[in-house]
Design a protein around this motif. Structure first.
Motif, mmCIF file in Angstrom:
data_model
loop_
_atom_site.group_PDB
_atom_site.id
_atom_site.type_symbol
_atom_site.label_atom_id
_atom_site.label_comp_id
_atom_site.label_asym_id
_atom_site.label_seq_id
_atom_site.Cartn_x
_atom_site.Cartn_y
_atom_site.Cartn_z
ATOM 1 N N MET A 1 0.947 -1.170 0.030
ATOM 2 C CA MET A 1 0.108 -0.065 0.183
ATOM 3 C C MET A 1 0.741 1.141 0.027
ATOM 4 O O MET A 1 2.147 1.176 0.552
ATOM 5 C CB MET A 1 -0.897 -0.044 1.171
ATOM 6 N N ALA A 2 0.359 2.344 -0.393
ATOM 7 C CA ALA A 2 1.279 3.468 -0.456
ATOM 8 C C ALA A 2 0.008 4.895 -0.957
ATOM 9 O O ALA A 2 -1.010 4.486 -1.109
ATOM 10 C CB ALA A 2 2.073 3.679 -1.746
ATOM 11 N N THR A 3 0.644 5.872 -0.456
ATOM 12 C CA THR A 3 -0.069 7.167 -0.510
ATOM 13 C C THR A 3 -0.236 7.542 -2.094
ATOM 14 O O THR A 3 0.743 6.948 -2.788
ATOM 15 C CB THR A 3 0.463 8.105 0.202
ATOM 16 N N ALA A 4 -0.982 8.460 -2.281
ATOM 17 C CA ALA A 4 -1.066 8.767 -3.769
ATOM 18 C C ALA A 4 0.185 9.306 -4.198
ATOM 19 O O ALA A 4 0.557 8.989 -5.362
ATOM 20 C CB ALA A 4 -2.139 9.884 -3.956
ATOM 21 N N PRO B 1 -4.606 9.078 3.601
ATOM 22 C CA PRO B 1 -5.130 7.659 2.827
ATOM 23 C C PRO B 1 -3.974 7.074 2.088
ATOM 24 O O PRO B 1 -3.417 7.436 1.359
ATOM 25 C CB PRO B 1 -6.330 8.203 2.096
ATOM 26 N N ILE B 2 -4.053 5.577 2.268
ATOM 27 C CA ILE B 2 -3.162 4.741 1.476
ATOM 28 C C ILE B 2 -4.188 3.683 0.690
ATOM 29 O O ILE B 2 -5.017 3.469 0.854
ATOM 30 C CB ILE B 2 -2.289 3.918 2.421
ATOM 31 N N TYR B 3 -3.302 3.396 -0.527
ATOM 32 C CA TYR B 3 -4.209 2.511 -1.644
ATOM 33 C C TYR B 3 -3.389 1.442 -2.109
ATOM 34 O O TYR B 3 -2.247 1.382 -1.593
ATOM 35 C CB TYR B 3 -4.473 3.543 -2.696
ATOM 36 N N TYR B 4 -4.074 0.281 -2.636
ATOM 37 C CA TYR B 4 -3.444 -0.897 -2.683
ATOM 38 C C TYR B 4 -2.498 -0.393 -4.160
ATOM 39 O O TYR B 4 -3.216 0.166 -5.164
ATOM 40 C CB TYR B 4 -4.221 -1.847 -3.126
ATOM 41 N N VAL B 5 -1.288 -0.514 -4.024
ATOM 42 C CA VAL B 5 -0.519 -0.335 -5.342
ATOM 43 C C VAL B 5 -1.064 -1.170 -6.575
ATOM 44 O O VAL B 5 -0.872 -0.821 -7.615
ATOM 45 C CB VAL B 5 1.007 -0.520 -5.024
ATOM 46 N N GLY C 1 -6.786 2.341 4.269
ATOM 47 C CA GLY C 1 -6.598 2.794 5.544
ATOM 48 C C GLY C 1 -6.007 4.264 5.359
ATOM 49 O O GLY C 1 -5.858 4.708 4.599
ATOM 50 N N GLU C 2 -5.080 4.404 6.444
ATOM 51 C CA GLU C 2 -4.288 5.568 6.575
ATOM 52 C C GLU C 2 -3.006 5.090 7.329
ATOM 53 O O GLU C 2 -2.773 4.044 7.804
ATOM 54 C CB GLU C 2 -4.945 6.610 7.571
ATOM 55 N N ASN C 3 -1.955 6.068 6.814
ATOM 56 C CA ASN C 3 -0.488 5.762 7.182
ATOM 57 C C ASN C 3 -0.558 6.421 8.789
ATOM 58 O O ASN C 3 -1.422 7.234 9.136
ATOM 59 C CB ASN C 3 0.376 6.344 6.255
#
Length: 245
Positions: A179-182, A216-220, A209-211
């Motif tokens: 996962m990573a932020t935008a 917000p973090i998203y699935y790469v 989720g959130e870091n």
């Protein structure tokens, strides 16, 4: 409490909130060991961030609109324009295809018009003949800034109802859990951040989720899926002028 507070950085802007968190944990009967203190520090720092002016707005408002220069195809010509609302602009223009975009405003648009003035259809117009040089620039822009949002309307969406309400692409079940932020995802995948933010804003990807900073973090894997989906779509489209001598 004094020995516990001695373990906390008194210069931390969130010190007051951290002390309150420790007090609440002590009253609740929590064993205040090193791990508990670390949790109190995180809670206090989060409460401090949430108390800052404008923090709720920054965390919950829609992403700030960014001006872009767009390249679209209409019939046998390519239009170079700029907008801060690409969805509305494409809804109005209904291009045959959206070829690429890059962050920028009127100054960049004017520069591109001068750069390709020799293949301009009219002296002050925004339409250009598909010269090999312009096509090469579009392909380089696509590679640098990533694909346009697939929800921006084109002629192919006519008769399909509102593009915003059409079914979103079905994302695969993530297997790696990465996962990573935008910003991080854009860097990992070699894309422009605004592309990933646009996907999130339009619901193409959902936060997982959130870091630790509350972003917000998203699935790469979902980001990769959307990139490959657009590339497959582009491979079935032919840019005018691809076979020019």
């Amino acid at each position: 409490m004094a020995p516990l507070l001695a373990m906390v950085d008194t210069e931390d802007p969130a010190f007051k909130q951290i002390a309150a968190a420790l007090q609440s944990m002590k009253v609740a009967g929590v064993e205040l060991d090193e791990a508990a203190i670390a949790i109190a520090v995180k809670l206090g720092q989060q409460q401090h961030r949430d108390s800052l002016p404008g923090s709720w707005h920054k965390r919950h408002s829609a992403p700030e609109r960014q001006s872009i220069v767009y390249y679209i195809r209409r019939a046998e010509l390519i239009k170079i324009g700029t907008t801060t609302s690409p969805f509305q602009r494409c809804s109005s223009l209904r291009p045959d295809a959206i070829l690429a975009f890059e962050p920028g405003g009127l100054d960049l648009e004017a520069n591109r018009h001068r750069q390709f003035a020799w293949c301009r259809v009219a002296k002050r117009g925004e339409y250009f003949r598909p010269s090999p040089g312009l096509i090469a620039h579009i392909e380089a822009t696509l590679a640098e800034h990533g694909p346009p949002d697939p929800l921006w309307p084109t002629v192919s969406t006519l008769g399909q109802g509102s593009v915003r309400t059409r079914r979103r692409p079905e994302l695969p079940e993530p297997t790696s859990g990465e996962m990573a932020t935008a910003s991080e995802g854009a860097k990992i995948l070699g894309m422009n951040k605004s592309t990933v933010v646009g996907w999130a804003h339009r619901g193409l990807i959902q936060p997982a989720g959130e870091n630790e900073k509350g972003y917000p973090i998203y699935y790469v894997e979902h980001m990769k899926f959307l990139i490959e989906r657009h590339r497959r779509w582009m491979n079935h489209k032919e840019l005018p002028g691809d076979h020019a001598a």
